[in-house]
Design an enzyme around this catalytic site. Structure first.
Site, PDB file in Angstrom:
ATOM      1  N   LEU A 239     -95.349 -32.938  18.499  1.00 32.58           N
ATOM      2  CA  LEU A 239     -94.150 -32.623  19.272  1.00 32.58           C
ATOM      3  C   LEU A 239     -93.056 -33.600  18.823  1.00 32.58           C
ATOM      4  O   LEU A 239     -93.040 -34.757  19.221  1.00 32.58           O
ATOM      5  CB  LEU A 239     -94.446 -32.773  20.761  1.00 32.58           C
ATOM      6  CG  LEU A 239     -93.356 -32.285  21.710  1.00 32.58           C
ATOM      7  CD1 LEU A 239     -93.041 -30.821  21.483  1.00 32.58           C
ATOM      8  CD2 LEU A 239     -93.767 -32.533  23.150  1.00 32.58           C
ATOM      9  N   HIS A 240     -92.137 -33.113  17.982  1.00 34.71           N
ATOM     10  CA  HIS A 240     -91.176 -34.005  17.332  1.00 34.71           C
ATOM     11  C   HIS A 240     -89.964 -34.350  18.201  1.00 34.71           C
ATOM     12  O   HIS A 240     -89.755 -35.504  18.595  1.00 34.71           O
ATOM     13  CB  HIS A 240     -90.662 -33.356  16.033  1.00 34.71           C
ATOM     14  CG  HIS A 240     -91.736 -32.957  15.070  1.00 34.71           C
ATOM     15  ND1 HIS A 240     -92.460 -33.875  14.351  1.00 34.71           N
ATOM     16  CD2 HIS A 240     -92.212 -31.741  14.702  1.00 34.71           C
ATOM     17  CE1 HIS A 240     -93.323 -33.238  13.578  1.00 34.71           C
ATOM     18  NE2 HIS A 240     -93.182 -31.943  13.779  1.00 34.71           N
TER      19      HIS A 240
END
Ligand code: BDR
Ligand code: CA
Length: 311
Positions: A239-240
């Site tokens: 999850l950037h």
């Protein structure tokens, strides 16, 4: 309360970042600006307005921005975000209006009309809008608060090429402008964001929250999980973009080191690589590179904010 502009290219993880920011009372969200990146600019702008509508935050203006990188043809990452950018979500025409003026102008106006150092910018896509804003207003880099970016590849290697992370690779020339501008940059690259994984139990915790924002967030994460399993072969997706918002609220969830970051713009092979020099004087260094992240902590933060906003 931190005043903030979010510059993004939604994008499933951009959408999750927006839901987190919309639910965070610690942030005074001045505007959302959009850029062509994961999908073309017309879609990222519409998608930001869709997310805003679902979150019930039409008080926040959305400004459309650059359709293409400074010097290169537009890229795209539709495989990781769905053809329209929001995964499995059925897109609809949002009702909320588009803010006046392009993103770069909005950034200049919002930052320069407030006290020096008081407005942070979270960049979650190619850095074209911020680079254009810096060109337009030479004092901007000096006036900005922290610029928190999702971007860059070092120890973990890249995701779009062996050397580069997508956001920097998509517009390396813009990234070079921003890193070279003298503004303060906190770079949350793949070394950190790969430690923040949307595991099954973490997605389930978000699914258990009774709100449209939480349900949509979970659908973004489920889409990423499926793509990650099918395309990359990993069990859980990183999850950037939400890491930028998490850093603004809880910097203690990340380990960062002072450094100087330069971007490769001339090579084709290593285009967009971030060269991170740690041998700097910490007292004068303007950049920080994230070396680690507390994945559980980031998800606990997301769950806590979405839950509080739901009640
Ligand atoms: C970055 O690239 C985009 O596809 C994501 O939204 C994120 O901003 C990760 O490399
Ligand atoms: Ca993004």
């Amino acid at each position: 309360i931190q005043s903030l502009i979010i510059d993004c290219d939604p994008g499933v993880d951009d959408a999750v970042a927006l839901f987190l920011a919309f639910a965070a009372p610690e942030l005074n969200l001045l505007a959302v600006t959009t850029v062509g990146g994961n999908v073309p600019g017309a879609l990222t702008q519409r998608n930001a307005r869709i997310v805003r509508q679902i979150a019930g935050r039409e008080d926040v203006p959305v400004h459309g921005g650059a359709e293409r990188p400074l010097k290169r043809p537009p890229a795209g990452a539709g495989a990781f975000h769905g053809p329209e950018g929001l995964g499995d979500l059925e897109p609809f025409q949002p009702t909320g209006i588009v803010g006046d003026g392009p993103a770069a102008n909005a950034i200049v106006d919002l930052v320069m009309s407030r006290p020096q150092g008081s407005v942070a910018v979270a960049v979650m896509g190619p850095m074209t809008n911020l680079a254009l804003a810096m060109r337009r207003e030479r004092r901007l880099a000096d006036w900005l608060g922290p610029v928190v970016i999702m971007g860059g590849a070092r120890s973990e290697g890249g995701n779009i090429t062996p050397s580069a992370e997508f956001n920097i690779w998509a517009d390396p020339d813009a990234a070079a402008v921003v890193f070279g501008s003298g503004c303060e940059v906190i770079a949350l690259g793949l070394d950190a964001t790969h430690q923040v994984r949307a595991t099954e139990d973490r997605i389930a915790a978000i699914e258990a929250i009774d709100s449209e924002a939480a349900r949509t967030t979970a659908s973004m994460l489920r889409f990423s999980q499926r793509v990650e399993r099918e395309v990359v072969g990993w069990d859980s997706a990183p999850l950037h973009d939400p890491c930028t918002i998490a850093w603004l609220i809880r910097p203690d969830l990340f380990e960062t080191r002072p450094c100087r970051i330069e971007v490769e713009t001339t090579s084709e092979l290593t285009r967009g690589h971030t060269a991170v020099e740690f041998r700097v004087d910490p007292a004068t260094a303007r950049h920080r590179w994230a070396t680690a992240a507390d994945g559980q902590g980031v998800f606990d933060l997301i769950v806590g904010k979405l839950r509080a906003a739901a009640t």
